[in-house]
Write a protein that holds these residues in place. Structure first.
Motif, PDB file in Angstrom:
ATOM      1  N   GLU A  35      14.256   7.861  11.585  1.00 20.69           N
ATOM      2  CA  GLU A  35      13.946   7.447  10.224  1.00 20.69           C
ATOM      3  C   GLU A  35      14.185   5.962   9.978  1.00 20.69           C
ATOM      4  OE1 GLU A  35      15.069  10.113   6.989  1.00 20.69           O
ATOM      5  OE2 GLU A  35      15.963  11.445   8.463  1.00 20.69           O
ATOM      6  N   ASN A  36      14.329   5.160  11.033  1.00 22.04           N
ATOM      7  CA  ASN A  36      14.558   3.733  10.848  1.00 22.04           C
ATOM      8  C   ASN A  36      13.289   3.088  10.292  1.00 22.04           C
ATOM      9  OD1 ASN A  36      14.843   0.899  11.268  1.00 22.04           O
ATOM     10  ND2 ASN A  36      16.473   1.304  12.739  1.00 22.04           N
ATOM     11  N   PRO A  37      13.302   2.626   9.030  1.00 19.01           N
ATOM     12  CA  PRO A  37      12.063   2.110   8.431  1.00 19.01           C
ATOM     13  C   PRO A  37      11.611   0.784   9.018  1.00 19.01           C
ATOM     14  CG  PRO A  37      13.915   1.771   6.957  1.00 19.01           C
ATOM     15  CD  PRO A  37      14.438   2.577   8.114  1.00 19.01           C
ATOM     16  N   ASP A  38      12.492   0.078   9.708  1.00 18.06           N
ATOM     17  CA  ASP A  38      12.137  -1.212  10.286  1.00 18.06           C
ATOM     18  C   ASP A  38      11.562  -1.065  11.692  1.00 18.06           C
ATOM     19  OD1 ASP A  38      13.027  -2.591   8.003  1.00 18.06           O
ATOM     20  OD2 ASP A  38      15.093  -2.515   8.736  1.00 18.06           O
ATOM     21  N   ARG A  39      12.204  -0.251  12.505  1.00 19.88           N
ATOM     22  CA  ARG A  39      11.793  -0.144  13.905  1.00 19.88           C
ATOM     23  C   ARG A  39      10.875   1.039  14.179  1.00 19.88           C
ATOM     24  NH1 ARG A  39      14.766  -3.365  17.200  1.00 19.88           N
ATOM     25  NH2 ARG A  39      16.557  -4.404  16.277  1.00 19.88           N
ATOM     26  N   LEU A  40      10.888   2.057  13.303  1.00 26.09           N
ATOM     27  CA  LEU A  40      10.100   3.270  13.561  1.00 26.09           C
ATOM     28  C   LEU A  40       9.215   3.611  12.374  1.00 26.09           C
ATOM     29  CD1 LEU A  40      12.944   5.404  15.199  1.00 26.09           C
ATOM     30  CD2 LEU A  40      11.050   4.296  16.387  1.00 26.09           C
ATOM     31  N   ALA A  41       8.707   2.582  11.693  1.00 30.28           N
ATOM     32  CA  ALA A  41       7.904   2.810  10.493  1.00 30.28           C
ATOM     33  C   ALA A  41       6.488   3.234  10.870  1.00 30.28           C
ATOM     34  CB  ALA A  41       7.869   1.541   9.649  1.00 30.28           C
ATOM     35  N   LEU A  42       5.991   4.257  10.189  1.00 31.57           N
ATOM     36  CA  LEU A  42       4.602   4.701  10.319  1.00 31.57           C
ATOM     37  C   LEU A  42       4.048   4.859   8.905  1.00 31.57           C
ATOM     38  CD1 LEU A  42       2.194   5.705  12.001  1.00 31.57           C
ATOM     39  CD2 LEU A  42       3.155   8.007  11.823  1.00 31.57           C
ATOM     40  N   ASN A  43       3.042   4.057   8.574  1.00 31.82           N
ATOM     41  CA  ASN A  43       2.433   4.104   7.253  1.00 31.82           C
ATOM     42  C   ASN A  43       1.027   4.687   7.363  1.00 31.82           C
ATOM     43  OD1 ASN A  43       4.491   2.677   5.508  1.00 31.82           O
ATOM     44  ND2 ASN A  43       4.129   1.089   7.039  1.00 31.82           N
ATOM     45  N   ILE A  44       0.731   5.649   6.496  1.00 36.11           N
ATOM     46  CA  ILE A  44      -0.537   6.367   6.537  1.00 36.11           C
ATOM     47  C   ILE A  44      -1.231   6.224   5.190  1.00 36.11           C
ATOM     48  CG2 ILE A  44      -1.635   8.614   6.843  1.00 36.11           C
ATOM     49  CD1 ILE A  44       0.654   9.449   8.611  1.00 36.11           C
ATOM     50  N   THR A  45      -2.522   5.869   5.223  1.00 40.38           N
ATOM     51  CA  THR A  45      -3.328   5.803   4.021  1.00 40.38           C
ATOM     52  C   THR A  45      -4.547   6.692   4.203  1.00 40.38           C
ATOM     53  OG1 THR A  45      -4.511   3.851   4.853  1.00 40.38           O
ATOM     54  CG2 THR A  45      -2.586   3.468   3.455  1.00 40.38           C
ATOM     55  N   SER A  46      -4.976   7.316   3.112  1.00 41.98           N
ATOM     56  CA  SER A  46      -6.102   8.241   3.176  1.00 41.98           C
ATOM     57  C   SER A  46      -6.923   8.139   1.904  1.00 41.98           C
ATOM     58  CB  SER A  46      -5.603   9.679   3.352  1.00 41.98           C
ATOM     59  OG  SER A  46      -6.670  10.607   3.256  1.00 41.98           O
ATOM     60  N   SER A  47      -8.232   8.260   2.059  1.00 40.48           N
ATOM     61  CA  SER A  47      -9.126   8.246   0.898  1.00 40.48           C
ATOM     62  C   SER A  47      -9.711   9.639   0.725  1.00 40.48           C
ATOM     63  CB  SER A  47     -10.245   7.221   1.092  1.00 40.48           C
ATOM     64  OG  SER A  47     -10.945   7.479   2.309  1.00 40.48           O
ATOM     65  N   GLY A  48      -8.892  10.530   0.208  1.00 38.78           N
ATOM     66  CA  GLY A  48      -9.360  11.884  -0.053  1.00 38.78           C
ATOM     67  C   GLY A  48      -9.678  12.686   1.186  1.00 38.78           C
ATOM     68  N   GLY A  49      -9.100  12.304   2.321  1.00 41.04           N
ATOM     69  CA  GLY A  49      -9.333  13.054   3.549  1.00 41.04           C
ATOM     70  C   GLY A  49     -10.579  12.635   4.298  1.00 41.04           C
ATOM     71  N   ASN A  50     -11.388  11.728   3.706  1.00 42.70           N
ATOM     72  CA  ASN A  50     -12.593  11.289   4.410  1.00 42.70           C
ATOM     73  C   ASN A  50     -12.252  10.402   5.594  1.00 42.70           C
ATOM     74  OD1 ASN A  50     -14.247  12.640   2.555  1.00 42.70           O
ATOM     75  ND2 ASN A  50     -14.205  10.900   1.146  1.00 42.70           N
ATOM     76  N   GLN A  51     -11.257   9.549   5.429  1.00 41.15           N
ATOM     77  CA  GLN A  51     -10.807   8.688   6.512  1.00 41.15           C
ATOM     78  C   GLN A  51      -9.313   8.488   6.383  1.00 41.15           C
ATOM     79  OE1 GLN A  51     -13.075   5.140   7.141  1.00 41.15           O
ATOM     80  NE2 GLN A  51     -11.498   4.141   8.359  1.00 41.15           N
ATOM     81  N   VAL A  52      -8.622   8.636   7.506  1.00 36.97           N
ATOM     82  CA  VAL A  52      -7.170   8.487   7.532  1.00 36.97           C
ATOM     83  C   VAL A  52      -6.834   7.340   8.471  1.00 36.97           C
ATOM     84  CG1 VAL A  52      -4.959   9.585   8.036  1.00 36.97           C
ATOM     85  CG2 VAL A  52      -6.832  10.942   7.082  1.00 36.97           C
ATOM     86  N   ASN A  53      -6.126   6.329   7.949  1.00 35.88           N
ATOM     87  CA  ASN A  53      -5.724   5.169   8.736  1.00 35.88           C
ATOM     88  C   ASN A  53      -4.206   5.129   8.836  1.00 35.88           C
ATOM     89  OD1 ASN A  53      -8.439   4.187   8.994  1.00 35.88           O
ATOM     90  ND2 ASN A  53      -8.284   3.428   6.893  1.00 35.88           N
ATOM     91  N   MET A  54      -3.729   4.664  10.000  1.00 39.16           N
ATOM     92  CA  MET A  54      -2.289   4.563  10.245  1.00 39.16           C
ATOM     93  C   MET A  54      -1.967   3.195  10.819  1.00 39.16           C
ATOM     94  SD  MET A  54      -1.498   8.338  11.873  1.00 39.16           S
ATOM     95  CE  MET A  54      -2.886   8.288  13.000  1.00 39.16           C
ATOM     96  N   THR A  55      -0.790   2.692  10.501  1.00 39.71           N
ATOM     97  CA  THR A  55      -0.316   1.440  11.083  1.00 39.71           C
ATOM     98  C   THR A  55       1.163   1.553  11.395  1.00 39.71           C
ATOM     99  OG1 THR A  55      -0.096  -0.956  10.767  1.00 39.71           O
ATOM    100  CG2 THR A  55       0.138   0.429   8.816  1.00 39.71           C
ATOM    101  N   THR A  56       1.554   0.938  12.512  1.00 44.59           N
ATOM    102  CA  THR A  56       2.953   0.953  12.931  1.00 44.59           C
ATOM    103  C   THR A  56       3.592  -0.424  12.833  1.00 44.59           C
ATOM    104  OG1 THR A  56       2.493   0.450  15.262  1.00 44.59           O
ATOM    105  CG2 THR A  56       2.339   2.758  14.581  1.00 44.59           C
ATOM    106  N   GLY A  57       2.796  -1.426  12.436  1.00 44.83           N
ATOM    107  CA  GLY A  57       3.279  -2.798  12.493  1.00 44.83           C
ATOM    108  C   GLY A  57       2.926  -3.447  13.809  1.00 44.83           C
ATOM    109  N   VAL A  58       2.488  -2.644  14.779  1.00 45.38           N
ATOM    110  CA  VAL A  58       2.052  -3.157  16.081  1.00 45.38           C
ATOM    111  C   VAL A  58       0.575  -2.846  16.309  1.00 45.38           C
ATOM    112  CG1 VAL A  58       2.409  -3.057  18.584  1.00 45.38           C
ATOM    113  CG2 VAL A  58       4.365  -2.893  17.038  1.00 45.38           C
ATOM    114  N   VAL A  59       0.147  -1.637  15.961  1.00 45.22           N
ATOM    115  CA  VAL A  59      -1.250  -1.230  16.119  1.00 45.22           C
ATOM    116  C   VAL A  59      -1.733  -0.550  14.840  1.00 45.22           C
ATOM    117  CG1 VAL A  59      -1.130  -0.955  18.629  1.00 45.22           C
ATOM    118  CG2 VAL A  59      -0.565   0.974  17.143  1.00 45.22           C
ATOM    119  N   ASN A  60      -3.048  -0.629  14.631  1.00 49.33           N
ATOM    120  CA  ASN A  60      -3.715   0.081  13.550  1.00 49.33           C
ATOM    121  C   ASN A  60      -4.591   1.164  14.175  1.00 49.33           C
ATOM    122  OD1 ASN A  60      -2.654  -1.725  11.582  1.00 49.33           O
ATOM    123  ND2 ASN A  60      -4.275  -3.182  12.061  1.00 49.33           N
ATOM    124  N   VAL A  61      -4.481   2.386  13.653  1.00 50.38           N
ATOM    125  CA  VAL A  61      -5.110   3.550  14.270  1.00 50.38           C
ATOM    126  C   VAL A  61      -5.910   4.304  13.218  1.00 50.38           C
ATOM    127  CG1 VAL A  61      -4.709   5.679  15.570  1.00 50.38           C
ATOM    128  CG2 VAL A  61      -3.196   3.716  15.899  1.00 50.38           C
TER     129      VAL A  61
END
Length: 259
Positions: free
Chosen positions: A147-173
């Motif tokens: 749960e370390n928000p600095d070293r193990l952060a995973l942020n997820i954004t979604s537009s109603g399930g049509n497209q789901v994007n994730m970022t770790t601070g290193v890569v965007n997926v």
């Protein structure tokens, strides 16, 4: 008169014929009492086999490297066990072989066992999340890596399930298609390996051990507490000693000449 004489003979013939017919006809067998018919109970349906993440990925195809890491780190056994013992389910982001081949050459081999385990756990969410529910998650999303928000952060954004994007601070997926779902386990394909910042940020150095106390430190400390007055007194004593030695030398010299 003739008819009356022949009547007894006719009766005898009829009686004899009836006896012969009855003797030749077998008696009818007694009928068994009717029993109510009962329908056979249906056979129980075979129970479904327990979920096996390796079997799922092998059936989907294209996840050879991920399967190897899941087995090497024993995370595959952990996933199967959690699905049997917990009710919240799991979500796995599954990088395919192309995603792993796009990593820097030698990257996986440079990781130790603990880092490989952390890498796979970073692709696991401790709950089942359907495609339409990614927009309900709160960022940063907690993974099974920690749960370390600095070293193990995973942020997820979604537009109603049509497209789901994730970022770790290193890569965007970007989330790909659904590999498997049974409302307890969801497996989604991703086009890149989720790399946590923990692998690329320098960790703070461990505190250095306290130096051992020198044996002569106490004596040195006592000596270092001398005051300027003590130094002046020491200089006066030295001059006095030199003066006494000089007078003694003169006396000896005079005595030698007078001898």
């Amino acid at each position: 008169m003739v008819m009356m004489k022949s009547l007894p003979l006719l009766l005898i013939v009829l009686f004899s014929h009836s006896t012969t017919t009855l003797a030749q006809s077998p008696a009818a067998a007694p009928t068994a009492p009717a029993t109510p018919s009962t329908a056979a109970a249906p056979a129980p349906a075979p129970s479904a086999p327990p979920t096996d993440i390796i079997r799922i990925l092998k059936k989907a195809g294209g996840f050879t490297t991920l399967i190897r890491l899941l087995q090497a780190t024993q995370v595959s056994n952990q996933i199967n066990s959690q699905l049997l013992t917990t009710s919240g389910g799991l979500t796995l982001f599954a990088p395919n072989d192309n995603a792993f081949s796009s990593l820097k050459p030698g990257f996986l081999n440079s990781l130790n066992d603990q880092q490989k385990n952390e890498l796979i756990q970073f692709h696991l969410l401790p709950t089942y999340v359907s495609v339409s529910n990614f927009d309900t998650l709160s960022n940063p999303v907690r993974t099974q890596a920690g749960e370390n928000p600095d070293r193990l952060a995973l942020n997820i954004t979604s537009s109603g399930g049509n497209q789901v994007n994730m970022t770790t601070g290193v890569v965007n997926v970007t989330l790909g298609g659904t590999v498997y779902t049974d409302h307890q386990l969801a497996v989604y394909q991703v086009d890149k390996v989720l790399l946590p910042r923990d692998f690329f940020e320098a960790k703070p150095p461990a505190p250095a051990p306290a130096p051992e106390k020198a044996k002569g430190s106490k004596k040195k400390s006592v000596d270092s507490t001398a005051t300027p007055a003590d130094d002046a007194e020491s200089d006066a004593v030295s001059v006095k000693q030199w003066h006494v030695m000089w007078v003694a030398s003169v006396v000896l010299l005079v005595a030698a000449f007078t001898w």
